[in-house]
Design a protein around this motif. Structure first.
Motif, PDB file in Angstrom:
ATOM      1  N   GLU A 264      -3.330   3.190  -3.453  1.00  8.18           N
ATOM      2  CA  GLU A 264      -1.965   3.467  -2.648  1.00  8.18           C
ATOM      3  C   GLU A 264      -2.025   4.568  -1.807  1.00  8.18           C
ATOM      4  O   GLU A 264      -1.944   5.729  -1.898  1.00  8.18           O
ATOM      5  CB  GLU A 264      -0.810   3.727  -3.756  1.00  8.18           C
ATOM      6  CG  GLU A 264       0.377   3.631  -3.134  1.00  8.18           C
ATOM      7  CD  GLU A 264       1.644   3.730  -4.421  1.00  8.18           C
ATOM      8  OE1 GLU A 264       2.848   3.617  -3.740  1.00  8.18           O
ATOM      9  OE2 GLU A 264       1.286   3.689  -5.402  1.00  8.18           O
ATOM     10  N   LYS A 266      -0.226   6.930   0.234  1.00  7.78           N
ATOM     11  CA  LYS A 266       1.260   7.477   0.651  1.00  7.78           C
ATOM     12  C   LYS A 266       1.191   8.439   1.784  1.00  7.78           C
ATOM     13  O   LYS A 266       0.433   9.279   1.955  1.00  7.78           O
ATOM     14  CB  LYS A 266       1.936   7.910  -0.582  1.00  7.78           C
ATOM     15  CG  LYS A 266       2.052   6.890  -1.652  1.00  7.78           C
ATOM     16  CD  LYS A 266       2.829   7.450  -2.858  1.00  7.78           C
ATOM     17  CE  LYS A 266       3.016   6.572  -4.192  1.00  7.78           C
ATOM     18  NZ  LYS A 266       3.802   7.222  -5.152  1.00  7.78           N
ATOM     19  N   ASN A 361      -4.731  -5.740  -8.617  1.00  5.82           N
ATOM     20  CA  ASN A 361      -3.941  -5.009  -7.647  1.00  5.82           C
ATOM     21  C   ASN A 361      -3.767  -5.494  -6.454  1.00  5.82           C
ATOM     22  O   ASN A 361      -3.112  -5.045  -5.455  1.00  5.82           O
ATOM     23  CB  ASN A 361      -4.080  -3.532  -7.902  1.00  5.82           C
ATOM     24  CG  ASN A 361      -3.514  -2.832  -9.133  1.00  5.82           C
ATOM     25  OD1 ASN A 361      -3.029  -3.594  -9.871  1.00  5.82           O
ATOM     26  ND2 ASN A 361      -4.587  -1.980  -9.659  1.00  5.82           N
ATOM     27  N   ASP A 441       2.691  -6.090  -0.409  1.00  2.00           N
ATOM     28  CA  ASP A 441       1.843  -5.845  -1.629  1.00  2.00           C
ATOM     29  C   ASP A 441       0.722  -5.304  -1.023  1.00  2.00           C
ATOM     30  O   ASP A 441       0.115  -4.491  -1.872  1.00  2.00           O
ATOM     31  CB  ASP A 441       1.689  -7.292  -2.189  1.00  2.00           C
ATOM     32  CG  ASP A 441       2.833  -7.954  -2.757  1.00  2.00           C
ATOM     33  OD1 ASP A 441       4.111  -7.130  -2.899  1.00  2.00           O
ATOM     34  OD2 ASP A 441       3.052  -9.099  -3.000  1.00  2.00           O
ATOM     35  N   HIS A 444       0.986  -1.744  -0.977  1.00  2.00           N
ATOM     36  CA  HIS A 444       1.953  -1.000  -2.179  1.00  2.00           C
ATOM     37  C   HIS A 444       3.131  -0.654  -1.560  1.00  2.00           C
ATOM     38  O   HIS A 444       3.678   0.536  -2.056  1.00  2.00           O
ATOM     39  CB  HIS A 444       1.036  -0.266  -2.545  1.00  2.00           C
ATOM     40  CG  HIS A 444      -0.514  -0.506  -3.163  1.00  2.00           C
ATOM     41  ND1 HIS A 444      -0.778  -1.079  -4.326  1.00  2.00           N
ATOM     42  CD2 HIS A 444      -1.540  -0.450  -2.553  1.00  2.00           C
ATOM     43  CE1 HIS A 444      -2.035  -1.334  -4.373  1.00  2.00           C
ATOM     44  NE2 HIS A 444      -2.633  -1.058  -3.494  1.00  2.00           N
ATOM     45  N   ARG A 445       3.780  -1.295  -0.869  1.00  6.20           N
ATOM     46  CA  ARG A 445       5.223  -0.945  -0.446  1.00  6.20           C
ATOM     47  C   ARG A 445       6.209  -1.990  -1.178  1.00  6.20           C
ATOM     48  O   ARG A 445       6.180  -2.878  -1.590  1.00  6.20           O
ATOM     49  CB  ARG A 445       5.533  -1.218   0.999  1.00  6.20           C
ATOM     50  CG  ARG A 445       4.436  -0.499   2.007  1.00  6.20           C
ATOM     51  CD  ARG A 445       4.858   0.886   2.054  1.00  6.20           C
ATOM     52  NE  ARG A 445       4.178   1.611   3.104  1.00  6.20           N
ATOM     53  CZ  ARG A 445       4.514   1.376   4.577  1.00  6.20           C
ATOM     54  NH1 ARG A 445       5.588   1.203   4.734  1.00  6.20           N
ATOM     55  NH2 ARG A 445       3.789   2.090   5.206  1.00  6.20           N
ATOM     56  N   LYS A 446       7.284  -1.307  -1.744  1.00  2.00           N
ATOM     57  CA  LYS A 446       8.249  -1.939  -2.513  1.00  2.00           C
ATOM     58  C   LYS A 446       9.258  -2.880  -1.825  1.00  2.00           C
ATOM     59  O   LYS A 446       9.637  -3.981  -2.238  1.00  2.00           O
ATOM     60  CB  LYS A 446       9.165  -1.046  -3.364  1.00  2.00           C
ATOM     61  CG  LYS A 446       8.198  -0.134  -4.311  1.00  2.00           C
ATOM     62  CD  LYS A 446       9.157   0.898  -5.207  1.00  2.00           C
ATOM     63  CE  LYS A 446       8.551   1.714  -6.195  1.00  2.00           C
ATOM     64  NZ  LYS A 446       9.406   2.663  -6.800  1.00  2.00           N
TER      65      LYS A 446
END
Length: 605
Positions: A264, A266, A361, A441, A444-446
């Motif tokens: 992820e 960020k 994942n 996905d 890894h973004r909500k």
């Protein structure tokens, strides 16, 4: 046990005879003319070798095509380093090697010419009537440390214009990054000299070992058949070839790519670290070596910053993040100051050939890929450049405003940035068509709507992709549109500027011993000359001056700070009424003491 047939100083041992005559197929007369011999004692090794290089082994005389320069190589029976098969004399001149029998043919003939690495290969070709020029190493066709690289002066004595030249390196050149690059450079350099250059595409032996020109000829091949294996140079996909032949490397790269997709990344720092990690994976595929806990990669930080499109400062931060996250660690034990650093990229698999536990994942469209084929065709993108409004500011440690002309104003430059670059990577790896949720996905973004609202509009405006409802599709010719966007954002110009600056710094570092220091004018009002010409003030006083300074300090302790005024009258008072009597310093002595106090930040009245 090695057997020596007689006690003559220049004879060959049985093992060296088998190596030359059977292993490489060299004619004994050709070997005799060159002068191969076995050094049975250290004193039989030529004097030009340093003491630490003098080992028992095969001595190989070398001859330059200029007809004058000669040298030697040594193949030790027991090398002092594991992979150092041959020794060249320390600080010796690098030359090409041509067997004396073929010197005139190489210098003035117009027949076909071979270029090989290693004297044995050249003599094996000569034993079959072919002329050959021999390199001591694949990177020894040019002047060492020359920037830009230029051919050795020996090449001036080799006729090249209009001549067919066959470069026959060992078969592993297609899977070794450094050998591949050396061959590519040599082909270009010889073609600039007018030669018609072809390259031998030899295949490895059935057991996977590399095959050289001498191995091929000793195995029954002919010079004509060797020429038939030669064709124009085509740049090879070194990474793919290495992965197809090394199962351990392939397995480790699989794990690295799964870690890359599962991580992820960020924020802006994470996006920069993502590009750095990706470039390290590419380097691992091209020239990395599998170690116990991953793949060890040698990579200079300057080229790494250029490839990842980040500044040097950002690169250091990114490497620190990757270390903190446990993805890499530095391995610089025994590294020399002027050599590239090394990183170990942590990689592991639970069982040979199985996928790691973090595969879940990664989105399904990204799980079906071949190792080393992650489709990341898009170039790395740069962050936007903020605007800059210059201000004069004040002179350091003062309130006076600077009077010098301020630097030019720099407007802000809007660029696509690394986050949008990550979106393009995900789309490309997924086949060019993904839904918004699949992109979210993978990154890894909500919330997929944030990507739609913040990141995709700029890519749509540049006609790089299209959005139809919830489906995102790469446009036809999207790479060309991306290049246009990069040019409009000034990325291409910024890359070229960064590359030029890196070359200047690299050239300056490598030539640092040859550059004379620049003289700097003294920056003191009323002073003239250069700083370099000033006499250095000693940091230690002599015993006599130290006693005088002690007397002066005692005088000021008695009569108050500043009582000693550093003039003749004060010297008289110091002599007659000082606590420590008998000191009348001379002007030169006072100057030395004051200079010492100034240099050590002492307070002089």
């Amino acid at each position: 046990m090695t057997y020596y047939p007689n006690r003559e100083p220049e004879t060959l041992s049985d093992s060296h005879r088998r190596m030359l005559f059977e292993g490489s197929g060299i004619d004994p007369e050709i070997a005799r003319e060159r002068g191969y011999y076995t050094a049975r004692r250290r004193h039989e090794v030529p004097d030009e070798f340093a003491d630490y290089q003098r080992r028992l082994g095969l001595v190989i005389p070398t001859y330059s095509p200029d007809g004058e320069t000669t040298g030697h190589q040594l193949r030790p029976n027991k090398p002092r380093k594991p992979k150092l098969k041959y020794e060249s004399p320390q600080r010796s001149r690098v030359i090409l090697d041509v067997h004396p029998r073929m010197r005139e043919e190489v210098r003035s003939g117009d027949g076909d010419l071979f270029v090989v690495e290693g004297t044995k290969k050249g003599d094996a070709l000569l034993s079959r009537g072919a002329a050959a020029v021999t390199l001591t190493s694949v990177w020894m066709a040019h002047v060492p440390k020359s920037k830009p690289k230029r051919l050795l002066p020996c090449w001036d004595h080799v006729r090249l214009p209009g001549r067919r030249v066959f470069i026959a390196f060992d078969s592993d050149w297609r899977r070794k990054d450094t050998v591949h690059d050396a061959l590519e450079w040599l082909v270009g350099a010889l073609e600039e000299c007018g030669a018609d250059v072809r390259v031998a595409y030899l295949e490895d032996a059935p057991d996977g070992k590399k095959v050289g020109a001498d191995d091929y000829l000793a195995g029954g091949g002919t010079v004509t058949q060797l020429k038939a294996l030669c064709r124009k140079f085509e740049r090879q996909d070194v990474a793919r070839i290495r992965l197809s032949r090394d199962e351990n490397l392939r397995t480790a790269v699989e794990d690295l790519e799964r870690r890359f997709l599962a991580a992820e990344w960020k924020g802006m720092g994470g996006a920069s670290a993502r590009d750095v990690y990706l470039k390290l994976i590419e380097a691992a595929m091209r020239h990395g070596k599998v170690v116990e806990d991953g793949i060890r990669v040698k990579k200079a930080q300057g080229p790494l910053a250029l490839e990842a499109k980040v500044s040097t400062r950002t690169l250091w931060k990114a490497l620190g993040r990757l270390e903190e996250w446990g993805l890499i660690y530095r391995d610089n034990e025994g590294r020399k100051p002027d050599k590239s650093g090394a990183f170990v990229m942590r990689a592991s698999v639970s069982q040979y050939g199985e996928r790691g536990a973090d595969e879940g994942n990664v989105t399904p469209p990204l799980q079906a890929y071949d190792p080393g084929d992650l489709h990341l065709r898009a170039p790395r993108l740069m962050w936007s450049s903020p605007g800059y409004k210059p201000r004069r500011g004040t002179v350091r440690e003062t309130r006076r405003v600077r009077q010098s002309p301020p630097p030019e104003r720099r407007p802000a430059v809007k660029r696509l940035g690394k986050v949008r670059g990550a979106i393009l990577d995900v789309l490309d790896a997924g086949g060019g068509v993904l839904t918004l949720q699949e992109i979210a996905d993978a990154l890894h973004r909500k919330r997929a709507r944030d990507i739609r609202r913040r990141n995709l509009p700029m890519l749509e405006e540049a006609a790089i992709l299209t959005v139809d409802g919830d489906v995102v599709t790469l446009a036809a010719g999207w790479l060309d549109r991306l290049e246009d966007a990069r040019e409009l954002g000034g990325e291409v110009e910024a890359e070229e500027l960064a590359r030029r600056r890196y070359k200047q710094k690299s050239r300056g570092y490598h030539n640092r011993q040859q550059v004379e220091p620049t003289h700097h004018h003294v920056n003191i009002p009323g002073a003239d000359g250069h700083v370099e010409d000033l006499e250095r003030i000693g940091s230690v006083l002599s015993k006599t001056d130290s006693r005088t300074l002690e007397a002066i300090r005692a005088f000021e302790d008695k009569y108050g700070r500043g009582a000693f005024r550093w003039d003749r009258a004060s010297c008289k008072e110091l002599f007659y009424s000082g606590p420590i009597e008998g000191f009348w310093p001379e002007p030169e002595e006072l100057r030395r003491i004051r200079d010492y106090l100034t240099a050590t930040k002492g307070a002089a009245a």
